[in-house]
Enzyme design. Sequence first.
Site, mmCIF file in Angstrom:
data_model
loop_
_atom_site.group_PDB
_atom_site.id
_atom_site.type_symbol
_atom_site.label_atom_id
_atom_site.label_comp_id
_atom_site.label_asym_id
_atom_site.label_seq_id
_atom_site.Cartn_x
_atom_site.Cartn_y
_atom_site.Cartn_z
ATOM 1 N N CYS A 96 0.844 -1.205 0.000
ATOM 2 C CA CYS A 96 0.000 0.000 0.000
ATOM 3 C C CYS A 96 0.876 1.251 0.000
ATOM 4 O O CYS A 96 0.610 2.213 -0.724
ATOM 5 C CB CYS A 96 -0.912 0.012 1.225
ATOM 6 S SG CYS A 96 -2.038 -1.384 1.355
ATOM 7 N N ASP A 119 35.046 18.600 19.694
ATOM 8 C CA ASP A 119 35.585 19.933 19.887
ATOM 9 C C ASP A 119 35.851 20.087 21.381
ATOM 10 O O ASP A 119 35.269 19.362 22.195
ATOM 11 C CB ASP A 119 34.569 20.967 19.395
ATOM 12 C CG ASP A 119 35.004 22.390 19.713
ATOM 13 O OD1 ASP A 119 36.152 22.747 19.364
ATOM 14 O OD2 ASP A 119 34.205 23.120 20.319
#
Length: 794
Positions: A82, A482
């Site tokens: 479907c 970082d």
Amino acid sequence: MITFDLPIRGMTCASCAGRVERALRQLPEVRSASVNLASELARVEAPGDSLAALSACIEAAGYEVALEPLELNIEGMNCASCVGRIERALGQLPAISRVAVNLADEKARLQVLAGFDPQQAIRAVTAAGYTATLANTKTPTDGPQEPLRQERLRLLIALALSLPLVLPMLVEPFGLHWMLPAWLQWLLATPVQFVLGARFYRAAWAALKARAGNMDQLVAIGTSAGYGLSLYQWAVTPAGKVPHLYFETSAVIISLILLGKYLENRAKRRTTGAIRALQALRPDHAVRLTNGQEQTVGLEELLPGDCIVVRPGERFPVDGRVLEGQSHADEALISGESLPVAKRPGDRVTAGAINGEGRLLVETTALGAETVLSRIIRLVEDAQAAKAPIQKLVDRVSQVFVPAVLLVALATLLGWLLLGAPLEDALLNAVAVLVIACPCALGLATPTAIMAGTGVAARHGILIKDAEALELAHAVRHVAFDKTGTLTEGRPRIIHTALGDATEEELLRLAGALQQGSEHPLARAVLQHCNELCIPLPQLHDSRALAGRGIAGTVEGRTLQLGSSRLLEEQQLEAGTLAQSARDWENEGRTLSWLIESGKKPRLLGLLAFGDVLKPGAAEAISELHAQGISSHLISGDNRGSVAAVAATLGIDQPHAQVLPADKARLIGELRRLGTVAMVGDGINDAPALAAADVGIAMGGGTDAAMHAAGITLMRGDPRLVPAALAISRRTYAKIRQNLFWAFIYNLIGIPLAAAGLLNPMFAGAAMALSSVSVVSNALLLNRWKPGSDPKTP
């Protein structure tokens, strides 16, 4: 061929228009292309299904086609086939660029050209055999559960009618042999077949008109065959003999499938629990303060800058800034932070958080769709709607699944007849094949796991923006961090002190007095340190800045200077016993400030060393990554000493210091050669590296640029959420693989057994119904996940 008028964003000059035009003309499907800079339109003649290719071409040239989102509610979907049929029907519309249909939440999400008429999409879905409506701002799961109640009522009626039909089979092992009259069996089975089972006939007919196949066709054909065989046997059986009927088979199959769909829909509702919980945080009204008068108004009446009153125990209706009052805010459902957060004047508050013990006046800064809560809801909805790359395999299988099952059923029927089996036996075996085939499980395997995984992650402050990030994150073997703002607080603090001709309390008291009124980061660090130690600060006189060196002033009649080592040279002072400490701290990357009492006989009073403080949980996060078998890297533009000190303290495998923002992305590219890489950052300078990594992870409180470039956003700046995000990604991906395995293996085993006559059609119906329920239930096990609950190895 049709003519597209594509609105283009980002063109600034004639050369931009020329670049877009040249790029379009290189596409083989484009017959002609012209770009008008003034109207910012590209007129392109190409096939009707070329919009996605045209958009991708323009994006590759560095520009963007102005597209708008459109969301539809879809009714009538039952299986993966479907989904594929609706996507193909919508994809053929020329103004639609992207289509994603989700079986689990029964929605279609589109990207369309500006000015597109949604009714065209609705008509296309209707022509494919389904029902579509425009989605409103709330999901269907927000409303009353009336559809679920109606489905339960139909199920109870079906079971009540089917039970008398199957009861003789249940009591036969106890020596009771009786059978309902044929007319009564027919009377009980017919409403189940054609009234309660009408949904299967309607959906099957709609799919047939669309020249496609779906699960409803299998059910309709199989049960109709059993029902028709019963009518035939009843008609040909001589009077006075008991006919061999199969009314109970068709009725029980339909009842079991209705039971499976009901349980499946109940379970699917739970997968959207995260969205409903977030939406429930939105208050309907606010108390606005105007000219000293309190007035209750709807949220739609508020404007940025309005002052609102939030009483103890109420939810904040808007994002804002505290103007007056002190309290705490419970932000657990928004950021995952379990402890209340202190709020005082100047602090920001988030819509949906619960105010604690104090009355607050809040200035409105964001409303409606612009609030943090609304953005979180959009991110979670987008992630739950997205398709993981592994879903492409399911989509390919679903396109041929139903036709293949019909052929297998036909081959089963003919094969048994050729082997000399009676017609009824051959037909029942073919019915078993039709009934047991279940593309539902295939269609639900991926979206339910994604919805459950992203939902539970959001509850713990981890926002996964798309399914691709989810799928890639499970394979991460290297995490690059970082430093500033990610593993550290991002603001300096006093780390060390060394004493000259002053006590520690005197050193801090005089340094703090000199820094009064200054907004310099080092000044704020000194003042914060004095405040934490409850050191009273004397009055400052004659304060003046020393350009490039520090600050000077008079405190308690003493002339003081605080600043860099250049002050020592100017005052002709030696560092003496403090020299070694200064060298050690400089090697660690610390910033030094010397306190000097100047005058006829200058004196060195002491030394302050400033540094960034590690975030709580940073060491635990690195340790958790190592336990998961993931290596850690630190990428920073800071000096080697500072980076090396942080890496050594946390146990990071490989530090990379003095890396320029432009080089971060290059370094990530080098790491990707070693395996899948995740980058964790929070600043604008991290955005290129976040985009270059396989998985970008943005820390909460970072810049919008970082969050836009990242596939995963952490709502809190807690490094421990990084291993948690990778863990829930691995757990979710494992559920996807488990679901797909069971969905495939179920059909691979069940269909041959049914074809071989080893499976009763009623048992086949029960197995088919429960397969979908088992897939959804397995995905819901993700709701038990909590950070730290995973094994320590991948």
